[in-house]
Design a protein around this motif. Structure first.
Motif, PDB file in Angstrom:
ATOM      1  N   PRO A 122       6.485  -4.667  -1.217  1.00  0.00           N
ATOM      2  CA  PRO A 122       6.911  -3.585  -2.115  1.00  0.00           C
ATOM      3  C   PRO A 122       6.484  -2.225  -1.578  1.00  0.00           C
ATOM      4  CG  PRO A 122       5.018  -4.753  -3.029  1.00  0.00           C
ATOM      5  CD  PRO A 122       5.459  -5.536  -1.827  1.00  0.00           C
ATOM      6  N   ASP A 123       7.091  -1.184  -2.079  1.00  0.00           N
ATOM      7  CA  ASP A 123       6.744   0.169  -1.676  1.00  0.00           C
ATOM      8  C   ASP A 123       5.260   0.429  -1.926  1.00  0.00           C
ATOM      9  OD1 ASP A 123       9.339   0.676  -0.979  1.00  0.00           O
ATOM     10  OD2 ASP A 123       9.847   1.779  -2.811  1.00  0.00           O
ATOM     11  N   GLY A 124       4.609   1.003  -0.932  1.00  0.00           N
ATOM     12  CA  GLY A 124       3.199   1.334  -1.069  1.00  0.00           C
ATOM     13  C   GLY A 124       2.249   0.222  -0.669  1.00  0.00           C
TER      14      GLY A 124
ATOM     15  N   ARG B  40      -0.236  14.162   3.417  1.00  0.00           N
ATOM     16  CA  ARG B  40       0.743  13.212   2.886  1.00  0.00           C
ATOM     17  C   ARG B  40       0.078  12.014   2.234  1.00  0.00           C
ATOM     18  NH1 ARG B  40       3.656  11.591   8.126  1.00  0.00           N
ATOM     19  NH2 ARG B  40       1.441  11.607   8.697  1.00  0.00           N
ATOM     20  N   THR B  41      -1.027  11.570   2.787  1.00  0.00           N
ATOM     21  CA  THR B  41      -1.694  10.382   2.256  1.00  0.00           C
ATOM     22  C   THR B  41      -2.928  10.746   1.434  1.00  0.00           C
ATOM     23  OG1 THR B  41      -2.932  10.135   4.331  1.00  0.00           O
ATOM     24  CG2 THR B  41      -0.861   8.929   4.119  1.00  0.00           C
TER      25      THR B  41
ATOM     26  N   TRP C  15      -2.944  -1.953  -0.878  1.00  0.00           N
ATOM     27  CA  TRP C  15      -2.126  -0.760  -1.096  1.00  0.00           C
ATOM     28  C   TRP C  15      -2.570   0.364  -0.182  1.00  0.00           C
ATOM     29  CZ3 TRP C  15       1.852  -2.144  -3.865  1.00  0.00           C
ATOM     30  CH2 TRP C  15       1.688  -3.204  -4.773  1.00  0.00           C
ATOM     31  N   ARG C  16      -1.609   1.169   0.255  1.00  0.00           N
ATOM     32  CA  ARG C  16      -1.868   2.283   1.160  1.00  0.00           C
ATOM     33  C   ARG C  16      -1.833   3.611   0.396  1.00  0.00           C
ATOM     34  NH1 ARG C  16      -1.411   1.543   6.557  1.00  0.00           N
ATOM     35  NH2 ARG C  16      -0.759   3.721   6.866  1.00  0.00           N
TER      36      ARG C  16
ATOM     37  N   SER D 221      -7.028  -0.478   3.104  1.00  0.00           N
ATOM     38  CA  SER D 221      -5.744  -0.874   2.529  1.00  0.00           C
ATOM     39  C   SER D 221      -5.428  -2.335   2.816  1.00  0.00           C
ATOM     40  CB  SER D 221      -4.631   0.020   3.068  1.00  0.00           C
ATOM     41  OG  SER D 221      -4.554  -0.059   4.486  1.00  0.00           O
TER      42      SER D 221
ATOM     43  N   ASP E 297      -0.373   5.709  -2.474  1.00  0.00           N
ATOM     44  CA  ASP E 297      -0.116   4.911  -3.662  1.00  0.00           C
ATOM     45  C   ASP E 297      -1.316   4.989  -4.602  1.00  0.00           C
ATOM     46  OD1 ASP E 297      -0.036   2.303  -5.354  1.00  0.00           O
ATOM     47  OD2 ASP E 297       1.941   2.391  -4.416  1.00  0.00           O
TER      48      ASP E 297
ATOM     49  N   ASP F 270       8.495  -8.946   3.957  1.00  0.00           N
ATOM     50  CA  ASP F 270       8.925  -8.147   2.809  1.00  0.00           C
ATOM     51  C   ASP F 270       7.708  -7.718   2.002  1.00  0.00           C
ATOM     52  OD1 ASP F 270      11.634  -8.374   3.397  1.00  0.00           O
ATOM     53  OD2 ASP F 270      11.855 -10.235   2.237  1.00  0.00           O
TER      54      ASP F 270
ATOM     55  N   GLU G  80       0.412  -2.648   1.729  1.00  0.00           N
ATOM     56  CA  GLU G  80      -0.029  -2.810   3.109  1.00  0.00           C
ATOM     57  C   GLU G  80       0.325  -4.208   3.601  1.00  0.00           C
ATOM     58  OE1 GLU G  80      -0.511  -1.767   6.116  1.00  0.00           O
ATOM     59  OE2 GLU G  80      -2.333  -0.617   5.651  1.00  0.00           O
TER      60      GLU G  80
ATOM     61  N   ASN H  87      -6.564   3.856   5.157  1.00  0.00           N
ATOM     62  CA  ASN H  87      -5.356   3.102   5.489  1.00  0.00           C
ATOM     63  C   ASN H  87      -5.574   2.426   6.833  1.00  0.00           C
ATOM     64  OD1 ASN H  87      -4.040   3.900   3.200  1.00  0.00           O
ATOM     65  ND2 ASN H  87      -2.674   5.362   4.199  1.00  0.00           N
TER      66      ASN H  87
END
Length: 240
Positions: free
Chosen positions: A70-72, A195-196, A165-166, A160, A169, A68, A74, A133
């Motif tokens: 969080p969003d963003g 996108r990144t 973080w990626r 990342s 983010d 698990d 790595e 990333n």
């Protein structure tokens, strides 16, 4: 995950928020490293070579999320691999998983045309960093060391997997900005993925995307940006 970079080379002491720093994406932008066609098979093969009994359903287990985050954020690939093995009832020492993952992604490095010149131009303009990333620990540093790029020109190298973080983010860009000693809105980020890498624009920085320009155009673009932002009578960078 606190977003602080654990991989920073020659960390800058410059704290002038007006100083522009140039950061580069690594894979696909400065270097080419072909990943394995099937990461699950490559990791499984390296595990087997280290005496691990690889589960029959390994490919399926590898493809499923097990950590698990969080969003963003790595997820380091060794953590994912270890958790996937545990989900199949196979316990493997951490150092064995680390070694198998590193070996699975060990590949020749090709420096992209004009990358050396682009980095040199960035070094003339100010601080230089890499923001990549990458979920494989140590792969960014290994690729840089094997490339034709002058490692001494990089003031900070942030992956990342190290900062947590990626891109896109904001916390990824903040991590490299902090390592370079500048505000995130002072970053000019060069990359190949809108996108990144294009995420720097949401942070107030500037994106140079290789969809719109080639690496050979980076020096001229940096010169143009420097002239546009230089105060009257200003000289060179106060931090370089």
């Amino acid at each position: 995950m606190d977003g602080s970079p654990t991989t920073a080379v020659f960390k800058s002491t410059c704290t002038n928020p007006s100083v522009v720093a140039v950061t580069f994406d690594l894979f696909g932008t400065l270097v080419r490293v072909d990943p394995p066609s099937s990461p699950a098979s490559a990791v499984g093969r390296e595990l087997a070579e280290r005496g691990v009994s690889v589960p029959e359903n390994w490919s399926q287990a590898y493809a499923e999320p097990h950590v698990d985050a969080p969003d963003g954020a790595e997820v380091p690939l060794p953590d994912h691999v270890g958790a996937a093995l545990e989900s199949c009832g196979v316990g493997v020492p951490e150092h064995t998983v680390d070694a198998a993952v590193a070996a699975a992604f060990d590949a020749p490095v090709e420096t992209r045309p004009n990358a050396v010149e682009a980095v040199a131009a960035a070094a003339d303009a100010g601080r230089v960093g890499v923001l990549s990333n990458c979920s494989v620990p140590g792969l960014v540093e290994r690729a840089l060391n094997r490339s034709d790029l002058d490692r001494r020109l990089f003031d900070a190298v942030v992956a990342s997997v190290d900062c947590g973080w990626r891109k896109p983010d904001r916390r990824a860009f903040e991590a490299v900005a902090d390592a370079l000693g500048v505000g995130v809105d002072a970053l000019v980020h060069v990359g190949d993925d809108p996108r990144t890498d294009g995420g720097i624009e949401a942070c107030g920085g500037t994106a140079i995307l290789l969809d719109d320009a080639s690496l050979s155009a980076v020096p001229e673009r940096l010169d143009a940006d420097a002239e546009a932002t230089k105060p009257d009578g200003a000289g060179g960078s106060p931090c370089r």
